[in-house]
Design a protein around this motif. Structure first.
Motif, mmCIF file in Angstrom:
data_model
loop_
_atom_site.group_PDB
_atom_site.id
_atom_site.type_symbol
_atom_site.label_atom_id
_atom_site.label_comp_id
_atom_site.label_asym_id
_atom_site.label_seq_id
_atom_site.Cartn_x
_atom_site.Cartn_y
_atom_site.Cartn_z
ATOM 1 N N GLU A 68 105.597 10.340 56.003
ATOM 2 C CA GLU A 68 105.233 9.440 54.912
ATOM 3 C C GLU A 68 104.551 8.180 55.455
ATOM 4 O OE1 GLU A 68 106.414 9.613 51.477
ATOM 5 O OE2 GLU A 68 107.912 11.212 51.570
ATOM 6 N N PHE A 69 103.431 7.806 54.840
ATOM 7 C CA PHE A 69 102.776 6.539 55.137
ATOM 8 C C PHE A 69 102.982 5.586 53.968
ATOM 9 C CE2 PHE A 69 100.565 9.403 57.995
ATOM 10 C CZ PHE A 69 100.439 8.640 59.149
ATOM 11 N N GLY A 70 103.113 4.297 54.259
ATOM 12 C CA GLY A 70 103.342 3.306 53.229
ATOM 13 C C GLY A 70 102.153 3.153 52.302
ATOM 14 N N ASP A 71 102.435 2.873 51.033
ATOM 15 C CA ASP A 71 101.373 2.690 50.043
ATOM 16 C C ASP A 71 100.373 1.630 50.488
ATOM 17 O OD1 ASP A 71 102.699 4.488 48.381
ATOM 18 O OD2 ASP A 71 103.779 2.902 47.330
ATOM 19 N N GLU A 72 100.870 0.543 51.053
ATOM 20 C CA GLU A 72 100.004 -0.572 51.419
ATOM 21 C C GLU A 72 99.850 -0.729 52.928
ATOM 22 O OE1 GLU A 72 98.337 -1.836 49.027
ATOM 23 O OE2 GLU A 72 99.534 -0.785 47.511
ATOM 24 N N THR A 73 100.210 0.292 53.700
ATOM 25 C CA THR A 73 99.996 0.221 55.144
ATOM 26 C C THR A 73 98.507 0.052 55.438
ATOM 27 O OG1 THR A 73 101.922 1.610 55.590
ATOM 28 C CG2 THR A 73 100.297 1.439 57.340
ATOM 29 N N ASP A 74 98.193 -0.874 56.337
ATOM 30 C CA ASP A 74 96.802 -1.108 56.717
ATOM 31 C C ASP A 74 96.144 0.204 57.123
ATOM 32 O OD1 ASP A 74 94.598 -3.057 57.725
ATOM 33 O OD2 ASP A 74 95.042 -1.778 59.461
ATOM 34 N N ARG A 75 94.945 0.453 56.604
ATOM 35 C CA ARG A 75 94.304 1.758 56.824
ATOM 36 C C ARG A 75 93.936 1.988 58.287
ATOM 37 N NH1 ARG A 75 96.875 1.551 52.237
ATOM 38 N NH2 ARG A 75 95.813 2.456 50.433
ATOM 39 N N GLU A 76 93.615 0.929 59.021
ATOM 40 C CA GLU A 76 93.356 1.089 60.450
ATOM 41 C C GLU A 76 94.629 1.441 61.199
ATOM 42 O OE1 GLU A 76 90.631 1.213 62.475
ATOM 43 O OE2 GLU A 76 89.604 1.413 60.546
ATOM 44 N N THR A 77 95.751 0.882 60.750
ATOM 45 C CA THR A 77 97.040 1.250 61.348
ATOM 46 C C THR A 77 97.343 2.721 61.094
ATOM 47 O OG1 THR A 77 97.905 -0.998 61.100
ATOM 48 C CG2 THR A 77 99.520 0.773 61.337
ATOM 49 N N ILE A 78 97.070 3.189 59.876
ATOM 50 C CA ILE A 78 97.267 4.612 59.585
ATOM 51 C C ILE A 78 96.452 5.466 60.548
ATOM 52 C CG2 ILE A 78 96.859 6.444 57.882
ATOM 53 C CD1 ILE A 78 97.524 4.438 55.695
ATOM 54 N N LYS A 79 95.184 5.111 60.724
ATOM 55 C CA LYS A 79 94.314 5.887 61.612
ATOM 56 C C LYS A 79 94.849 5.889 63.040
ATOM 57 C CE LYS A 79 89.547 6.132 63.330
ATOM 58 N NZ LYS A 79 88.182 5.553 63.227
ATOM 59 N N THR A 80 95.220 4.729 63.532
ATOM 60 C CA THR A 80 95.683 4.617 64.916
ATOM 61 C C THR A 80 96.970 5.388 65.140
ATOM 62 O OG1 THR A 80 94.651 2.433 65.137
ATOM 63 C CG2 THR A 80 96.401 2.974 66.697
ATOM 64 N N VAL A 81 97.938 5.198 64.248
ATOM 65 C CA VAL A 81 99.244 5.830 64.439
ATOM 66 C C VAL A 81 99.163 7.339 64.199
ATOM 67 C CG1 VAL A 81 101.627 5.916 63.628
ATOM 68 C CG2 VAL A 81 100.485 3.705 63.924
ATOM 69 N N ALA A 82 98.432 7.766 63.180
ATOM 70 C CA ALA A 82 98.310 9.201 62.912
ATOM 71 C C ALA A 82 97.632 9.915 64.076
ATOM 72 C CB ALA A 82 97.536 9.434 61.622
ATOM 73 N N THR A 83 96.589 9.306 64.624
ATOM 74 C CA THR A 83 95.908 9.909 65.777
ATOM 75 C C THR A 83 96.849 9.987 66.970
ATOM 76 O OG1 THR A 83 93.775 9.058 65.019
ATOM 77 C CG2 THR A 83 93.937 9.685 67.333
ATOM 78 N N GLY A 84 97.567 8.901 67.230
ATOM 79 C CA GLY A 84 98.517 8.904 68.338
ATOM 80 C C GLY A 84 99.639 9.896 68.137
ATOM 81 N N ALA A 85 100.143 9.999 66.903
ATOM 82 C CA ALA A 85 101.214 10.960 66.617
ATOM 83 C C ALA A 85 100.743 12.389 66.853
ATOM 84 C CB ALA A 85 101.695 10.789 65.181
ATOM 85 N N ALA A 86 99.497 12.685 66.486
ATOM 86 C CA ALA A 86 98.943 14.025 66.724
ATOM 87 C C ALA A 86 98.842 14.314 68.212
ATOM 88 C CB ALA A 86 97.577 14.145 66.061
ATOM 89 N N GLU A 87 98.389 13.352 68.977
ATOM 90 C CA GLU A 87 98.241 13.557 70.423
ATOM 91 C C GLU A 87 99.601 13.729 71.097
ATOM 92 O OE1 GLU A 87 93.992 11.163 70.887
ATOM 93 O OE2 GLU A 87 95.856 10.235 71.615
ATOM 94 N N GLU A 88 100.604 12.974 70.656
ATOM 95 C CA GLU A 88 101.949 13.139 71.218
ATOM 96 C C GLU A 88 102.535 14.497 70.825
ATOM 97 O OE1 GLU A 88 103.362 11.153 73.467
ATOM 98 O OE2 GLU A 88 101.485 10.033 73.372
ATOM 99 N N MET A 89 102.292 14.931 69.596
ATOM 100 C CA MET A 89 102.743 16.257 69.183
ATOM 101 C C MET A 89 102.129 17.336 70.058
ATOM 102 S SD MET A 89 101.749 18.451 65.812
ATOM 103 C CE MET A 89 100.213 18.875 66.658
ATOM 104 N N MET A 90 100.809 17.252 70.299
ATOM 105 C CA MET A 90 100.142 18.263 71.128
ATOM 106 C C MET A 90 100.710 18.269 72.542
ATOM 107 S SD MET A 90 96.133 18.157 69.896
ATOM 108 C CE MET A 90 95.873 16.381 69.899
ATOM 109 N N ARG A 91 100.916 17.091 73.110
ATOM 110 C CA ARG A 91 101.444 17.002 74.475
ATOM 111 C C ARG A 91 102.812 17.663 74.570
ATOM 112 N NH1 ARG A 91 104.903 13.755 77.102
ATOM 113 N NH2 ARG A 91 105.172 12.368 75.310
#
Length: 449
Positions: free
Chosen positions: A382-405
């Motif tokens: 879940e992402f917050g309704d008002e979470t900064d969109r750049e934060t969403i991009k950064t964290v989602a990308t990082g979460a994907a890379e950690e999942m792959m690793r």
């Protein structure tokens, strides 16, 4: 659902002037509710409105639009009713409309929610594509959140106002079509919605015999930040980064970007075209959309020696959080979520990785069904309704890379799982053990440290 929290700097205490406007809205609302035909119109939505002098036009007649009724109170004041597609319903009151004026002026739009309260702070756009936050439009609100006043500067250029950015099924299809230009991405239709819209699935892999991760989004139409997070997560899997290339040689990511295309198109608060909350249909499978996704998940478990290793369902709520089922000793790969969340937190030390490990355990949600029926690690991201969109991009990308690793560290499915892998040369404090549990997936019990 958590209780609604308001920022007093944005949504002020009810003022004397707003008491008057709220009373006017109440009169209008009562008159509408005593008229059965009007009540039917409330549920349908998709209204067009023009002021008495023809100066102001307001419409929600576009994909994702939601304005159920509009009434003129004075030359510059308009009462707008926002109602859900069914009642009772989860309180995720969605609004989206476009306003235009023949001259520059500031108008008052009084939002009145039927069966819900204000949740999404306004976003505005001049072209329907580029959006920005506009919390300053809110001048006052009732304590219940059922009535909100907007002061809106308007002119001859159309102005879109919505609870979140409009992210339609067409826009998601354009994004997925761009991905299919890559040699390792394919798309197919896996089913159709109640109203016949395509439910589509992306396959991202370079392996002929992959293990699988399964990702879905947009079971609930207004949860746009979850869809934004999903897009960035998937972009990371399809990218040319070194970790993504390694991942695709062993794994396939199956992605259903829009499980509820009818609800997204009609600007629903929660449900599909039959008025069913799809994320409460995962024990019954009464709806074509959930049945289509279920069949693809089952295919991952039927296909020879293939393994389904992870299921992630993207949503939105008030704050960023991971929801996981209660601890299940028989899940595969056991312990993965603990390791994944720790690695995300280590990567983003200033970001709070919040986890709820007993969420909706008694309900027929996607993660509960995958955990209970398929024995596979399942997460609602879940992402917050008002979470900064750049934060969403950064964290989602990082979460994907950690999942792959972390998934690449799992033993190969054709390897001898009873053999302990060689320990790394240096300690790995963020790698708690992942247990591969016998009786659920391939082979005998083994431990990867």
């Amino acid at each position: 659902m958590r209780s609604l929290r308001r920022n007093p700097s944005v949504v002020q205490t009810l003022t004397e002037s707003f008491v008057v406007t709220a009373a006017l809205i109440l009169v209008i609302s009562v008159s509408l509710q005593t008229n059965a035909a009007a009540e039917g119109n409330l549920r349908r939505g998709g209204s067009d409105f023009q002021s008495r002098n023809g100066d102001i036009s307001i419409t929600s007649d576009f994909p994702g639009g939601r304005m159920n009724q509009c009434t003129q109170i004075s030359n510059d004041t308009f009462a707008m009713t926002i109602a859900p597609e069914s009642d009772p319903i989860n309180d995720s009151a969605w609004y989206a409309f476009r306003v235009q004026s023949q001259r520059e002026q500031t108008i008052r739009i009084l939002l009145h929610y039927v069966g819900g309260s204000h949740r999404y702070e306004p976003k505005i756009s001049r072209d329907g594509e580029t959006w920005q936050s506009a919390t300053e439009l809110i001048s006052s609100a009732s304590n219940s959140g059922q009535d909100v006043e907007l002061r809106v500067p308007v002119d001859s250029k159309p102005l879109w106002i919505a609870g979140q950015e409009l992210l339609s099924t067409d826009e998601i299809s354009q994004w997925s079509n761009q991905l299919t230009k890559l040699p390792h991405v394919d798309k197919k239709r896996i089913g159709r919605s109640v109203q016949g819209r395509a439910v589509e699935q992306l396959t991202i892999t370079e392996s002929e015999n992959p293990d699988y991760v399964f990702l879905i989004a947009r079971q609930h139409p207004p949860e746009v930040t979850g869809a934004i997070g999903m897009v960035h997560f998937v972009d990371a899997l399809a990218s040319e980064s070194e970790i993504a290339q390694q991942f695709r040689k062993r794994f396939a990511a199956l992605v259903v970007p829009t499980v509820n295309p009818d609800g997204v198109h009609h600007g629903h608060w929660r449900c599909n075209a039959n008025g069913i909350d799809l994320n409460r249909d995962w024990s019954h499978f009464t709806q074509p959309e959930t049945r289509a996704v279920r069949e693809q998940l089952l295919e991952c478990r039927r296909a020879g020696n293939d393994r389904l290793c992870l299921f992630v369902d993207f949503h939105s709520t008030y704050d960023d959080v991971f929801y996981i089922p209660p601890q299940n000793a028989r899940v595969f790969p056991a312990g993965f979520t603990r390791q994944w969340f720790a690695s995300i937190q280590d990567r983003f030390p200033g970001y709070n990785v919040a986890v709820d490990d007993n969420h909706n355990a008694h309900r027929s949600t996607s993660k509960a069904w995958v955990d209970r029926t398929l024995g596979v690690t399942a997460v609602t991201y879940e992402f917050g309704d008002e979470t900064d969109r750049e934060t969403i991009k950064t964290v989602a990308t990082g979460a994907a890379e950690e999942m792959m690793r972390l998934l690449l560290a799992l033993p190969q499915k054709n390897s001898n799982l009873t053999q302990q892998p060689r320990k790394p040369a240096k300690p790995q404090p963020l790698n708690p053990e992942i247990r591969l549990v016998s009786g659920v997936s391939d082979g005998e019990e083994a431990i990867l440290r």
